[in-house]
Write a protein that holds these residues in place. Structure first.
Motif, PDB file in Angstrom:
ATOM      1  N   ASN A  43       6.066  -5.502   1.564  1.00 18.64           N
ATOM      2  CA  ASN A  43       6.238  -5.936   2.876  1.00 18.64           C
ATOM      3  C   ASN A  43       5.503  -5.178   3.976  1.00 18.64           C
ATOM      4  O   ASN A  43       5.070  -5.410   4.966  1.00 18.64           O
ATOM      5  CB  ASN A  43       7.742  -6.063   3.384  1.00 18.64           C
ATOM      6  CG  ASN A  43       8.785  -6.969   2.707  1.00 18.64           C
ATOM      7  OD1 ASN A  43       8.283  -8.003   2.168  1.00 18.64           O
ATOM      8  ND2 ASN A  43       9.820  -6.591   2.657  1.00 18.64           N
ATOM      9  N   GLN A  46      -0.545  -5.472   4.620  1.00 19.07           N
ATOM     10  CA  GLN A  46      -1.012  -6.492   5.664  1.00 19.07           C
ATOM     11  C   GLN A  46      -1.564  -7.933   5.168  1.00 19.07           C
ATOM     12  O   GLN A  46      -1.395  -8.871   5.448  1.00 19.07           O
ATOM     13  CB  GLN A  46      -2.082  -5.995   6.322  1.00 19.07           C
ATOM     14  CG  GLN A  46      -1.654  -4.933   7.615  1.00 19.07           C
ATOM     15  CD  GLN A  46      -2.874  -4.453   8.323  1.00 19.07           C
ATOM     16  OE1 GLN A  46      -3.866  -4.362   7.941  1.00 19.07           O
ATOM     17  NE2 GLN A  46      -2.490  -4.077   9.617  1.00 19.07           N
ATOM     18  N   GLY A  47      -2.065  -7.855   3.793  1.00 17.79           N
ATOM     19  CA  GLY A  47      -2.672  -9.068   3.239  1.00 17.79           C
ATOM     20  C   GLY A  47      -3.747  -9.549   3.819  1.00 17.79           C
ATOM     21  O   GLY A  47      -4.046 -10.857   3.781  1.00 17.79           O
ATOM     22  N   ARG A  95      -3.092 -13.282   2.191  1.00 19.37           N
ATOM     23  CA  ARG A  95      -2.068 -13.752   1.593  1.00 19.37           C
ATOM     24  C   ARG A  95      -0.746 -12.949   1.831  1.00 19.37           C
ATOM     25  O   ARG A  95      -0.993 -11.845   2.592  1.00 19.37           O
ATOM     26  CB  ARG A  95      -2.169 -13.825   0.036  1.00 19.37           C
ATOM     27  CG  ARG A  95      -2.458 -12.290  -0.660  1.00 19.37           C
ATOM     28  CD  ARG A  95      -2.100 -12.347  -2.076  1.00 19.37           C
ATOM     29  NE  ARG A  95      -0.957 -12.441  -2.595  1.00 19.37           N
ATOM     30  CZ  ARG A  95      -0.407 -12.196  -3.650  1.00 19.37           C
ATOM     31  NH1 ARG A  95      -1.128 -11.663  -4.678  1.00 19.37           N
ATOM     32  NH2 ARG A  95       0.836 -12.209  -3.917  1.00 19.37           N
ATOM     33  N   ASP A  96       0.448 -13.746   1.815  1.00 21.76           N
ATOM     34  CA  ASP A  96       1.630 -12.719   1.994  1.00 21.76           C
ATOM     35  C   ASP A  96       2.106 -12.083   0.731  1.00 21.76           C
ATOM     36  O   ASP A  96       2.527 -12.927  -0.141  1.00 21.76           O
ATOM     37  CB  ASP A  96       2.679 -13.667   2.655  1.00 21.76           C
ATOM     38  CG  ASP A  96       3.964 -13.004   3.111  1.00 21.76           C
ATOM     39  OD1 ASP A  96       3.934 -11.955   3.152  1.00 21.76           O
ATOM     40  OD2 ASP A  96       4.776 -13.877   3.394  1.00 21.76           O
ATOM     41  N   TYR A  97       2.390 -10.899   0.627  1.00 20.59           N
ATOM     42  CA  TYR A  97       2.879 -10.153  -0.651  1.00 20.59           C
ATOM     43  C   TYR A  97       4.316  -9.961  -0.434  1.00 20.59           C
ATOM     44  O   TYR A  97       4.917  -9.705  -1.527  1.00 20.59           O
ATOM     45  CB  TYR A  97       2.187  -8.844  -0.647  1.00 20.59           C
ATOM     46  CG  TYR A  97       0.827  -8.903  -1.037  1.00 20.59           C
ATOM     47  CD1 TYR A  97       0.384  -8.719  -2.277  1.00 20.59           C
ATOM     48  CD2 TYR A  97      -0.241  -8.752  -0.241  1.00 20.59           C
ATOM     49  CE1 TYR A  97      -0.780  -8.629  -2.967  1.00 20.59           C
ATOM     50  CE2 TYR A  97      -1.575  -8.696  -0.449  1.00 20.59           C
ATOM     51  CZ  TYR A  97      -2.000  -8.835  -2.124  1.00 20.59           C
ATOM     52  OH  TYR A  97      -3.254  -8.795  -2.426  1.00 20.59           O
ATOM     53  N   SER A  98       5.107 -10.231   0.594  1.00 17.38           N
ATOM     54  CA  SER A  98       6.461  -9.892   0.652  1.00 17.38           C
ATOM     55  C   SER A  98       7.229 -10.831  -0.164  1.00 17.38           C
ATOM     56  O   SER A  98       6.633 -12.192  -0.515  1.00 17.38           O
ATOM     57  CB  SER A  98       6.965 -10.303   2.131  1.00 17.38           C
ATOM     58  OG  SER A  98       6.838 -11.492   2.526  1.00 17.38           O
TER      59      SER A  98
END
Length: 210
Positions: A43, A46-47, A95-98
């Motif tokens: 979370n 930043q991606g 991309r969103d890593y969360s």
């Protein structure tokens, strides 16, 4: 498990706090800790990484040379990934890593982390205190009195206290949080955890909530 309450001077008081076994003395679940720490770190990413692909490179789309007869390999335009300055193949894109973690798993992870610290006698209880004004020197004196000045320390307050937070935010290896913001990564990353006396009940109520 009983823990003596300390004064700001580092001396023990006559008071003792009984830590709940359901929070500070469970059988730790290492996999839950792993998942929660992984989720926390993911979370934080930043991606926003990005490299230009072939269709985004500035340059001519003209074929560099004829297809046959040159004695060399076939070549398309200058944006070919094989050439210097060409587009990158399968490069990183935003991309969103969360990822989602169930609340019960997160609670189990925090309980497991706190149980490890309690087992290692790395938990201390401090009398409720306050600073009249933000003073880093006072916070440093407090760390020295508690013999944790040279260790990674996590301070857990019952609620946000502006003067205390401002006093300790620039001190290396020291982090201040509140009972409702405590997380597995911070607990596992700290050598010692200092709970303000009034924060214990809030942490226990938070993690024992069904």
């Amino acid at each position: 498990m009983e823990v003596a309450v300390l004064k700001s001077s580092g001396e023990a008081t006559s008071k003792k706090v009984n830590l709940s076994d359901s929070v500070f003395a469970i059988e730790p679940n290492d996999h839950a800790i792993y998942l929660d720490v992984k989720s926390y770190l993911a979370n934080q990413r930043q991606g926003t990484h990005k490299s230009k692909q072939r269709n985004e490179i500035s340059g001519s789309s003209k074929k560099l040379k004829k297809q046959k007869g040159t004695g060399g390999a076939r070549a398309g335009n200058i944006k070919n990934p094989q050439f210097k300055g060409g587009g990158r193949v399968f490069g990183p894109v935003p991309r969103d890593y969360s990822f989602k973690l169930n609340k019960k798993v997160k609670d189990l992870a925090r309980k497991s982390a706190l149980s490890y610290k309690a087992k290692d006698n790395s938990i201390a209880i401090l009398e409720d205190f306050n600073f009249d004004a933000p003073k880093t020197k006072q916070f440093v004196a407090l760390l020295k009195a508690l013999s944790v000045a040279d260790k990674k320390t996590l301070f857990v307050l019952a609620e946000a206290n502006k003067n205390v937070v401002l006093s300790g935010r620039n001190i290396e290896n020291s982090k201040i949080t509140t009972a409702d913001q405590i997380n597995t990564f911070d607990v596992m990353n700290a050598d010692n955890i200092i709970f303000v006396e009034s924060s214990i009940s809030k942490v226990e109520n938070l993690l024992n909530k069904e």
